[in-house]
Design a protein around this motif. Structure first.
Motif, PDB file in Angstrom:
ATOM      1  N   PRO A 142      -4.615  -3.818   1.876  1.00 21.63           N
ATOM      2  CA  PRO A 142      -4.067  -2.465   2.042  1.00 21.63           C
ATOM      3  C   PRO A 142      -4.239  -1.595   0.799  1.00 21.63           C
ATOM      4  N   VAL A 143      -4.138  -2.215  -0.386  1.00 17.28           N
ATOM      5  CA  VAL A 143      -4.325  -1.479  -1.637  1.00 17.28           C
ATOM      6  C   VAL A 143      -5.790  -1.073  -1.791  1.00 17.28           C
ATOM      7  N   ARG A 145     -10.004   5.117   0.499  1.00 18.26           N
ATOM      8  CA  ARG A 145      -9.781   6.403   1.172  1.00 18.26           C
ATOM      9  C   ARG A 145      -9.603   7.532   0.168  1.00 18.26           C
ATOM     10  N   GLU A 146      -8.902   7.239  -0.910  1.00 15.60           N
ATOM     11  CA  GLU A 146      -8.673   8.273  -1.919  1.00 15.60           C
ATOM     12  C   GLU A 146      -9.977   8.667  -2.605  1.00 15.60           C
ATOM     13  N   LYS A 159      -6.447   1.815   0.460  1.00 14.49           N
ATOM     14  CA  LYS A 159      -5.897   3.081  -0.046  1.00 14.49           C
ATOM     15  C   LYS A 159      -6.779   3.651  -1.151  1.00 14.49           C
ATOM     16  N   ALA A 161       0.812  -1.210   0.000  1.00 14.47           N
ATOM     17  CA  ALA A 161       0.000   0.000   0.000  1.00 14.47           C
ATOM     18  C   ALA A 161       0.849   1.264   0.000  1.00 14.47           C
ATOM     19  N   GLN A 162       1.968   1.237   0.707  1.00 15.20           N
ATOM     20  CA  GLN A 162       2.808   2.426   0.795  1.00 15.20           C
ATOM     21  C   GLN A 162       3.351   2.815  -0.582  1.00 15.20           C
ATOM     22  N   TYR A 196       2.086   1.783  -3.537  1.00 14.46           N
ATOM     23  CA  TYR A 196       1.028   1.783  -4.566  1.00 14.46           C
ATOM     24  C   TYR A 196       0.528   3.201  -4.813  1.00 14.46           C
ATOM     25  N   TRP A 224      -1.811  11.101  -7.037  1.00 10.36           N
ATOM     26  CA  TRP A 224      -0.826  10.025  -6.982  1.00 10.36           C
ATOM     27  C   TRP A 224       0.295  10.150  -8.004  1.00 10.36           C
TER      28      TRP A 224
END
Length: 324
Positions: free
Chosen positions: A264-265, A271-272, A268, A26-27, A29, A61
């Motif tokens: 985790p992806v 949330r975005e 993310k 996730a960090q 991505y 991003w």
């Protein structure tokens, strides 16, 4: 000895992290451009929302979000492509009501709408408006029902294809109102063009597709399908108020990823997208189009899709809409 043990444990942790899908993804991505599949043609509400989200995600991003329109078969072509894509978060798809209805509508699907996808979020709920061509001699839902009952099967209605939101909206209307209209399926937003030409008499659609035509007088609006009036057109009654009690039809769009996409992806992405929907320029644009931001969690969206599948299965069965 303790130092050697700590080094060994650290190395083991690195190996395990690499072996577990999504453990540390996730960090970093996204690591490349994101393909955003739209299973309908350009120009409609689905496409417009995907492009809005894609533009904002690209800005946030610094990775290009590429809109990939894969229309056909009521959204099934695009859904199959997305379902069979790598589960790394670099392919996502925007879906709507048809994604839930197609499981009952089609005898065979090359994918499963629940098992083959990881829910990300329900993005919006959109009100659908019942509109007629000006040549149709009615100015209210009650007058439409009277005409339909006096001349069963004489009026036809447009939709964006079998299983599309306008198709399901009208079939629900027919079921509750006990009237008969003939279905004329088009390809996506061609349904609006068909109505404007007078090829069909009526249609359920969102304001993105028909708002300008209502304002210009090229189409006449009779009611809004939701259980509450639209802030965009507060003087327009609901279908329930206008003569079909219990009618409640809200279109919706949400984002899915292929099944197996690391949690985790997915988190993310959720949330975005939820954050984008809260941006003033986005929320104002949606309000003008009769759309309400949602931004639900993956768990909430999963439960919602399952509820929608059950709801439309009943409509499909009662109307005998099964497609081979």
């Amino acid at each position: 000895m303790n130092k050697i043990l700590l080094i060994s444990l650290y190395r083991l942790g690195v190996v395990l992290a690499a072996a577990i899908p999504g453990a540390a993804t996730a960090q970093d991505y996204p690591q490349k451009s994101i393909r955003f599949v739209v299973p309908f043609p350009p120009g409609g509400a689905t496409d417009a929302l995907a492009r809005t989200l894609g533009e904002k995600m690209t800005q946030a991003w610094k990775q290009q979000v590429v809109i990939d329109n894969r229309a056909g078969a009521g959204g099934n072509i695009g859904a199959e492509i997305a379902a069979k894509s790598p589960a790394d978060g670099h392919t996502i798809i925007i879906v709507g009501l048809s994604h839930a209805a197609n499981l009952s509508l089609y005898s065979r699907l090359a994918y499963h709408p629940v098992r083959d996808f990881a829910p990300v979020t329900q993005a919006v709920a959109i009100q659908a408006f019942l509109v007629v061509h000006p040549s149709v001699p009615v100015k209210s839902v009650k007058e439409l029902l009277a005409l339909a009952k006096a001349k069963p099967g004489a009026l036809n209605y447009a939709s964006g294809g079998n299983g599309s939101s306008p198709h399901m909206a009208m079939e629900l209307f027919k079921s509750l109102a006990k009237v008969d209209f003939v279905h004329v399926p088009y390809k996506g937003t061609q349904s609006v063009i068909g109505l404007l030409r007078g090829e069909t008499a009526l249609l359920f659609e969102n304001l993105i597709s028909v708002g300008a035509h209502i304002e210009s007088g090229k189409l006449r609006v009779l009611a809004v399908g939701a259980s509450k009036r639209s802030t965009a057109m507060p003087d327009v009654p609901t279908v329930s108020e206008a003569g079909v009690p219990g009618y409640d039809m809200v279109l919706w769009f949400g984002v899915l990823a292929p099944a197996g996409t690391p949690a985790p992806v997915v988190g993310k992405l959720q949330r975005e997208i939820a954050g984008i929907l809260k941006l003033p320029d986005v929320s104002e644009r949606l309000a003008r189009q009769g759309a309400e931001p949602v931004g639900s969690t993956p768990e909430q969206f999963d439960a919602f899709i399952k509820t929608e599948i059950a709801k439309w299965a009943k409509v499909v069965q009662e109307a005998g809409l099964k497609v081979d």
